[in-house]
Design a protein around this motif. Structure first.
Motif, PDB file in Angstrom:
ATOM      1  N   GLU A  50       1.652   3.213  -2.213  1.00  0.00           N
ATOM      2  CA  GLU A  50       1.156   4.297  -3.067  1.00  0.00           C
ATOM      3  C   GLU A  50      -0.361   4.450  -2.946  1.00  0.00           C
ATOM      4  OE1 GLU A  50       2.954   6.167  -5.644  1.00  0.00           O
ATOM      5  OE2 GLU A  50       4.788   5.530  -4.661  1.00  0.00           O
ATOM      6  N   THR A  51      -0.947   3.833  -1.935  1.00  0.00           N
ATOM      7  CA  THR A  51      -2.400   3.928  -1.774  1.00  0.00           C
ATOM      8  C   THR A  51      -2.743   5.197  -0.996  1.00  0.00           C
ATOM      9  OG1 THR A  51      -2.468   1.528  -1.665  1.00  0.00           O
ATOM     10  CG2 THR A  51      -4.451   2.693  -0.992  1.00  0.00           C
ATOM     11  N   PRO A  52      -3.486   6.116  -1.602  1.00  0.00           N
ATOM     12  CA  PRO A  52      -3.795   7.357  -0.898  1.00  0.00           C
ATOM     13  C   PRO A  52      -4.534   7.091   0.418  1.00  0.00           C
ATOM     14  CG  PRO A  52      -4.438   7.491  -3.204  1.00  0.00           C
ATOM     15  CD  PRO A  52      -4.078   6.071  -2.942  1.00  0.00           C
ATOM     16  N   ASN A  95       0.810  -1.211   0.000  1.00  0.00           N
ATOM     17  CA  ASN A  95       0.000   0.000   0.000  1.00  0.00           C
ATOM     18  C   ASN A  95       0.847   1.267   0.000  1.00  0.00           C
ATOM     19  OD1 ASN A  95      -2.930  -0.758   0.175  1.00  0.00           O
ATOM     20  ND2 ASN A  95      -2.105  -2.005   1.834  1.00  0.00           N
ATOM     21  N   TYR A 128      -3.615   5.619   3.071  1.00  0.00           N
ATOM     22  CA  TYR A 128      -3.247   4.439   3.863  1.00  0.00           C
ATOM     23  C   TYR A 128      -2.280   4.826   4.977  1.00  0.00           C
ATOM     24  CZ  TYR A 128      -1.233  -0.077   5.120  1.00  0.00           C
ATOM     25  OH  TYR A 128      -0.792  -1.163   5.816  1.00  0.00           O
ATOM     26  N   ARG A 129      -2.504   4.299   6.183  1.00  0.00           N
ATOM     27  CA  ARG A 129      -1.609   4.555   7.312  1.00  0.00           C
ATOM     28  C   ARG A 129      -0.832   3.284   7.647  1.00  0.00           C
ATOM     29  NH1 ARG A 129      -1.167   9.722   7.757  1.00  0.00           N
ATOM     30  NH2 ARG A 129      -0.499   9.525   9.920  1.00  0.00           N
TER      31      ARG A 129
END
Lengths: 142, 136
Positions: free
Chosen positions: B37-39, B35, B41-42
Motif C-alpha cells: 500500500e506504499t504509494p 509495501n 513503490y515498484r
C-alpha cells in the motif's frame, strides 16, 4: 540492503497504524465537537518507501529492497458535511451543523483492505520464521 | 581432487545455492508485501531459475576485467540480482504490487526452501552414517 525481518516489521507497524486511524475515523464519523474546534477531521496516513542507505554494494545492485516508512498522519482539510439541525448545540447561526466529511461505507471497505494487508504481513513474517527454523534443522543433523 | 571435493559434489553446491536464492527471494517478496500500500513503490523479484543456472554454470554475466589482483570480484561480492517485476497492474498511486500474486509466490518459494533443506539434511545424514559406522 535491509533485512527481511526489518522490512516485515515496518510493514506490520504501518498496517496496524492504518487500521487504528481507520477505526478512529469510523468512531468519529459523527463527532461535531473537538478540542481544536469544529467537527472531527478525517485522518489519513502518509507512507513512503524507504530504501536502504546507499552503500557501495547497493549501487552495484539494480534494485534494492525498501521498507514502508510512516511519514506522518494528516488531517483531511476538505469542507465538512452540513446538516440542517437548528436545535443542535453545535449549530451555526443559520441552523446548520458541521459533520466530518467521512463516508462510513467507504471507510469500512478501507478497513477490510487494511486488515487484509495486516494479515498478509503476518503470513510473510510466519513464512520467514518457518524458513529460519528449517535452516536450523539442517544443522540439527549433527 | 581433495577429500573435501570428493565428499561434497555439485549437489551440495546446488542445494546450498538453492537455499541461498530462496532466502534472498523471500526478502524481495516480503518487501513487496510490506509495501503493498506504499504509494509509488515498484515490485521487485528474483529470477530463481536463471540465478540457479548461473550458479551452476559459473557465469556471472557481470564479469569485470581485472587489471590488478587487488581488484574486487564483482560476481562474488554481489548477491543475486533483483529485477523489476511487472506482473501486477499499476494502481493510481503508482504502486504495482499484486498482493495475491506475491502471497502465492511466497508459498511456492517457501516450499522450495523446505525441499532443498530436507534434501540437504538427508545428504548430510549419509555422511553421519558413514562416520558413525567406524565407531562400532
Amino acid at each position: 540492503m535491509f533485512d527481511a525481518s526489518e522490512v516485515v516489521t515496518a510493514g506490520l507497524s504501518a498496517a496496524r497504524l492504518r487500521i487504528n486511524i481507520i477505526a478512529s475515523n469510523i468512531a468519529n464519523a459523527e463527532t461535531t465537537r473537538t478540542p481544536e474546534g469544529g467537527p472531527y477531521k478525517r485522518r489519513d496516513i502518509v507512507i513512503s518507501a524507504e530504501s536502504a542507505p546507499t552503500s557501495f554494494q547497493s549501487s552495484l545492485d539494480e534494485m534494492t529492497l525498501a521498507k514502508p516508512q510512516v511519514l506522518g498522519v494528516i488531517a483531511d482539510q476538505s469542507e465538512p458535511k452540513k446538516a440542517y439541525q437548528p436545535g443542535h448545540p453545535d449549530a451555526d447561526p443559520d441552523g446548520y451543523v458541521a459533520y466530518p466529511n467521512i463516508n462510513v461505507v467507504q471507510t469500512m471497505t478501507d478497513m477490510m483492505a487494511a486488515t487484509r494487508l495486516y494479515q498478509a504481513n503476518v503470513t510473510a513474517a510466519k513464512s520467514l520464521m518457518e524458513m529460519s527454523r528449517e535452516g536450523r534443522r539442517i544443522s540439527s543433523t549433527f | 581432487m581433495s577429500l573435501i571435493d570428493k565428499l561434497f559434489d555439485k549437489t551440495e553446491t546446488g542445494l546450498e545455492k538453492a537455499l541461498d536464492l530462496a532466502h534472498q527471494r523471500s526478502q524481495a517478496l516480503i518487501s513487496n508485501i510490506s509495501n503493498a500500500e506504499t504509494p509509488g513503490y515498484r515490485a521487485v523479484d528474483l529470477d530463481f531459475k536463471a540465478e540457479l543456472a548461473r550458479a551452476f554454470n559459473g557465469q556471472s554475466g557481470q564479469e569485470l576485467k581485472k587489471t590488478d589482483p587487488r581488484h574486487m570480484d564483482v560476481s562474488s561480492q554481489s548477491g543475486a540480482r533483483l529485477v523489476a517485476d511487472n506482473a501486477g497492474a499499476t494502481k493510481a498511486d503508482g504502486n504495482n504490487v499484486d498482493i495475491d500474486i506475491m502471497m502465492t509466490r511466497m508459498q511456492q518459494n517457501q516450499g522450495r526452501y523446505t525441499d532443498a533443506a530436507s534434501i540437504l539434511r538427508k545428504k548430510l545424514r549419509f555422511f553421519m552414517t558413514a562416520i558413525r559406522s567406524a565407531e562400532r
